[in-house]
Design a protein around this motif. Sequence first.
Motif, PDB file in Angstrom:
ATOM      1  N   GLN A 184     -11.330  -1.655   5.015  1.00 40.29           N
ATOM      2  CA  GLN A 184     -11.586  -0.710   6.092  1.00 40.29           C
ATOM      3  C   GLN A 184     -11.393   0.531   6.088  1.00 40.29           C
ATOM      4  OE1 GLN A 184     -13.825  -2.277   8.359  1.00 40.29           O
ATOM      5  NE2 GLN A 184     -13.304  -4.194   6.959  1.00 40.29           N
ATOM      6  N   VAL A 185     -10.409   0.829   5.027  1.00 40.14           N
ATOM      7  CA  VAL A 185      -9.992   2.276   4.821  1.00 40.14           C
ATOM      8  C   VAL A 185     -10.368   2.775   3.430  1.00 40.14           C
ATOM      9  CG1 VAL A 185      -8.230   1.978   6.620  1.00 40.14           C
ATOM     10  CG2 VAL A 185      -7.734   1.429   4.336  1.00 40.14           C
ATOM     11  N   SER A 186     -10.494   4.034   3.097  1.00 39.35           N
ATOM     12  CA  SER A 186     -10.572   4.591   1.959  1.00 39.35           C
ATOM     13  C   SER A 186      -9.460   4.147   0.900  1.00 39.35           C
ATOM     14  CB  SER A 186     -10.775   6.104   1.963  1.00 39.35           C
ATOM     15  OG  SER A 186     -12.171   6.421   2.808  1.00 39.35           O
ATOM     16  N   ASN A 187      -9.525   3.918  -0.339  1.00 39.62           N
ATOM     17  CA  ASN A 187      -8.960   3.465  -1.375  1.00 39.62           C
ATOM     18  C   ASN A 187      -9.108   4.756  -2.364  1.00 39.62           C
ATOM     19  OD1 ASN A 187      -7.038   1.482  -0.161  1.00 39.62           O
ATOM     20  ND2 ASN A 187      -9.033   0.634   0.028  1.00 39.62           N
ATOM     21  N   ASN A 188      -8.281   5.213  -3.195  1.00 40.28           N
ATOM     22  CA  ASN A 188      -8.487   5.921  -4.136  1.00 40.28           C
ATOM     23  C   ASN A 188      -8.304   4.950  -5.542  1.00 40.28           C
ATOM     24  OD1 ASN A 188      -5.602   5.653  -4.248  1.00 40.28           O
ATOM     25  ND2 ASN A 188      -4.893   7.573  -4.451  1.00 40.28           N
ATOM     26  N   LYS A 189      -7.918   3.685  -5.430  1.00 40.64           N
ATOM     27  CA  LYS A 189      -7.903   3.046  -6.660  1.00 40.64           C
ATOM     28  C   LYS A 189      -8.641   1.574  -6.302  1.00 40.64           C
ATOM     29  CE  LYS A 189      -3.964   0.995  -7.151  1.00 40.64           C
ATOM     30  NZ  LYS A 189      -2.612   0.766  -7.770  1.00 40.64           N
ATOM     31  N   LYS A 190      -8.801   0.883  -7.281  1.00 42.19           N
ATOM     32  CA  LYS A 190      -9.316  -0.299  -7.100  1.00 42.19           C
ATOM     33  C   LYS A 190      -8.517  -1.622  -6.877  1.00 42.19           C
ATOM     34  CE  LYS A 190     -13.905   0.965  -9.518  1.00 42.19           C
ATOM     35  NZ  LYS A 190     -14.292   0.649 -10.471  1.00 42.19           N
ATOM     36  N   ILE A 191      -8.584  -2.439  -5.919  1.00 43.39           N
ATOM     37  CA  ILE A 191      -7.786  -3.592  -5.455  1.00 43.39           C
ATOM     38  C   ILE A 191      -8.731  -4.868  -5.718  1.00 43.39           C
ATOM     39  CG2 ILE A 191      -6.593  -4.565  -3.795  1.00 43.39           C
ATOM     40  CD1 ILE A 191      -6.238  -1.897  -2.507  1.00 43.39           C
ATOM     41  N   ILE A 192      -8.068  -5.709  -6.430  1.00 41.72           N
ATOM     42  CA  ILE A 192      -9.026  -6.837  -6.810  1.00 41.72           C
ATOM     43  C   ILE A 192      -8.032  -8.243  -6.369  1.00 41.72           C
ATOM     44  CG2 ILE A 192      -9.982  -8.287  -8.893  1.00 41.72           C
ATOM     45  CD1 ILE A 192      -9.857  -5.703 -10.516  1.00 41.72           C
ATOM     46  N   GLY A 193      -8.598  -8.977  -5.584  1.00 42.53           N
ATOM     47  CA  GLY A 193      -8.007 -10.206  -5.124  1.00 42.53           C
ATOM     48  C   GLY A 193      -8.593 -11.203  -6.129  1.00 42.53           C
ATOM     49  N   ILE A 194      -7.895 -12.302  -6.484  1.00 39.51           N
ATOM     50  CA  ILE A 194      -8.354 -13.442  -7.545  1.00 39.51           C
ATOM     51  C   ILE A 194      -7.818 -14.524  -6.584  1.00 39.51           C
ATOM     52  CG2 ILE A 194      -8.087 -14.499  -9.597  1.00 39.51           C
ATOM     53  CD1 ILE A 194      -7.222 -11.972 -10.936  1.00 39.51           C
TER      54      ILE A 194
ATOM     55  N   LEU B 274       0.846  -1.163   0.034  1.00 45.56           N
ATOM     56  CA  LEU B 274       0.026   0.021   0.231  1.00 45.56           C
ATOM     57  C   LEU B 274       0.856   0.980  -0.041  1.00 45.56           C
ATOM     58  CD1 LEU B 274      -2.866  -1.111   2.569  1.00 45.56           C
ATOM     59  CD2 LEU B 274      -2.482  -1.550   0.098  1.00 45.56           C
ATOM     60  N   GLU B 275       2.195   1.196   0.652  1.00 46.72           N
ATOM     61  CA  GLU B 275       2.992   2.256   0.373  1.00 46.72           C
ATOM     62  C   GLU B 275       3.872   2.464  -0.888  1.00 46.72           C
ATOM     63  OE1 GLU B 275       5.200   2.003   3.996  1.00 46.72           O
ATOM     64  OE2 GLU B 275       3.054   2.236   5.436  1.00 46.72           O
ATOM     65  N   SER B 276       3.839   1.214  -1.715  1.00 48.84           N
ATOM     66  CA  SER B 276       4.764   1.242  -2.876  1.00 48.84           C
ATOM     67  C   SER B 276       4.272   2.216  -3.961  1.00 48.84           C
ATOM     68  CB  SER B 276       4.891  -0.488  -3.218  1.00 48.84           C
ATOM     69  OG  SER B 276       3.587  -0.645  -3.794  1.00 48.84           O
ATOM     70  N   GLU B 277       5.294   2.434  -4.849  1.00 47.17           N
ATOM     71  CA  GLU B 277       4.890   3.443  -5.912  1.00 47.17           C
ATOM     72  C   GLU B 277       3.605   2.513  -6.870  1.00 47.17           C
ATOM     73  OE1 GLU B 277       6.003   6.155  -6.546  1.00 47.17           O
ATOM     74  OE2 GLU B 277       7.250   6.008  -4.862  1.00 47.17           O
ATOM     75  N   ILE B 278       3.544   1.370  -6.758  1.00 45.32           N
ATOM     76  CA  ILE B 278       2.382   0.559  -7.545  1.00 45.32           C
ATOM     77  C   ILE B 278       0.896   1.151  -7.070  1.00 45.32           C
ATOM     78  CG2 ILE B 278       1.321  -1.553  -7.786  1.00 45.32           C
ATOM     79  CD1 ILE B 278       3.871  -2.903  -8.206  1.00 45.32           C
ATOM     80  N   TYR B 279       1.185   1.096  -5.744  1.00 48.64           N
ATOM     81  CA  TYR B 279      -0.105   1.493  -5.039  1.00 48.64           C
ATOM     82  C   TYR B 279      -0.496   2.994  -4.965  1.00 48.64           C
ATOM     83  CZ  TYR B 279      -3.768   2.011  -1.574  1.00 48.64           C
ATOM     84  OH  TYR B 279      -5.046   2.445  -0.963  1.00 48.64           O
TER      85      TYR B 279
END
Length: 655
Positions: free
Chosen positions: A495-505, A430-435
């Motif tokens: 549980q926290v606000s995200n400014n992007k979509k996270i998809i778990g497969i 979540l702290e990486s450049e990707i996130y």
Amino acid sequence: MYLKNIQIHNYGAIQKINIEFPFNDDGTPKPVVLVGKNGSGKTLLTSSIVDSLIQIKRLEFHSIAEAKDSSYYKAGKKDYIREGQSFSFVRISYALNNDSRLIYNDIASHSPIDTRKTLEHYNINFRHDFNDNGFTKSIDGEAKGIFSKNAILYFPVNRYYNPAWLVERTDPRIETIESYVGQNTDNFIKTNVINSIESWILDVILDSELYEKRVIPAQPFILVEGTYHPYNGTLIGQKEGKNTQIQLLINKVLTTILKSKIPNLASARFGISSKESGRKISVIIRKKGSNTDETIAPTFSHMSSGEAMLVALFCSIIKNFDSVSNEDKLNLTEITGLVIIDEIDLNLHIEYAKKAVPELLRLFPKVQFIITSHSPFFLLGMKDAFNFNYQIISTPDGEIIEESDFEELQTAYSIFIDRFEDIKGNLNILESEIYKSTRALVITEGKTDWKHIKSALLHFQSKGEFTDLDFVFHEYEDASFSDDKLNNFLTNVAQVSNNKKIIGIFDRDEGNGRKYSRNRINMLGNNVYAITIPQPEHRSYHDGICIEFMYKDKDLFKQNKDGRRLYTSSQFNDHGRLFQDTQVGVQNHNKIKGKNNQKHDNIIDSEVINISGDSLAMSKNDFANAVLSQDDEFKDLDFSAFKELFEIISDIIIK
């Protein structure tokens, strides 16, 4: 009156303790929290304090509500004398407002004459029959007026009432108590506190409304045919009186409780519900920045059990002090007394135990609280609220400890760390450049799944399909995300606000994957989604596939340049021999036990050997790497089964 010291020797689980109860520089008492395992003596210690208070109360009243006639609250039993010891000894000292002391002694002995000699330096007034029966209880000092000047309360574990839906619940609104000289009908051992406090709060509100409104004479005028005519009238001014003051204190308690649940709460108060609801109390709030009130509980029973419990407990202190105080005005900071609460965190949510209860204790700085607790969250809240102005005492040794020494806190910490240490490491995602980018993030179960999905996506995009799919993979090579760990990660991030979509497969072969396979898309909240790989037509017979079964057999069983390949459990017989070649087998038969059928087919990527002992299996990671790098043996694979997966991902991203 405050508790100053308690000494206990050879009593139950307690071998020897000597506790000096702490006070601040201004003389106000510090809260004391007793902690320890079940059976470590917390209940014996608090019951001794309660028994001493009952014996003190008997000095002033010949009839009390806590114990009938001359019976004891805590019966003397020699069974409580520690094994190998000849006596047990409990000595409790109280400090009175005039600097004098009250001392309670409770002794049981197998050898009364020897015990007298051992304890003679205490100058105890032994009962005349102590030598015969080996029991004595005594009070040294003057006790007059203690129970008529202080709030003295004990809240046992069974302090709350039965649920409101029970038929036998009685209406507490009308209660008649007759008092006589020398008789005290107020039981400081508080049970059924929710019903009784509900009745009292209703009385306070009604008395305030009926008797404490200020009526101000006024001279209003009325317009009649163009002329103003005076007539006699009155105005209702601000209410004044003891009940009005008590109502403010009650509302302060209520507001403190609800702030743990409603962060933007400005104020909360009790009102009176409609006549249709039976004229009971209701809960009304106002949020910060709002000018309107909101009723969140039309009756007291509509409050959550935790909220009602805390209201009942801390308002009981106000109620008790009101009954003994002669003051016209009450202030929480002026209430004095001793309050013992067994398992203060009983049935409370973590947030209430950690935030609300410590703040409620702070409202009563002159009340001495003796509390037992098993909750590490309550202790953390006490640290936040009181800093060093409270004390933790561990039973059975009476040792003063810090929060970090509390065994339950260490145990809870270990559980959380053992359970989530690996997930905590992955939160670096979540702290990486990707996130930090705005592109959607895809996280797969297993370190090989993302390689297969990425290979399939590159295949389709090379043919002009799914070229608008804009997401990145969390590409990892360790064992970061199993079925369970990926699920925990997603539910925590949700549980926290995200400014992007996270998809778990997920694969479809384990618990969470099976659960999420019931829906095409599972929304977990805050732009977090969980999906499973689709069931391809060529595996329609299978009960729950993993990612490798997305390929058809002709691709699944391809050999690499070293002649290694994947195997499946259905290719082996009950003895672990390959159907096509019985000279090839699985070393560990448990790998195929119960799975050597198509419905429960499983990938076998190790321990497959020939008669010479040569290893024949290719690992799943090697298979995935060969597919991703398009090794010569793994070109032109059939990725058609992955198409539905990308359609699902596309539907999520474009929402």
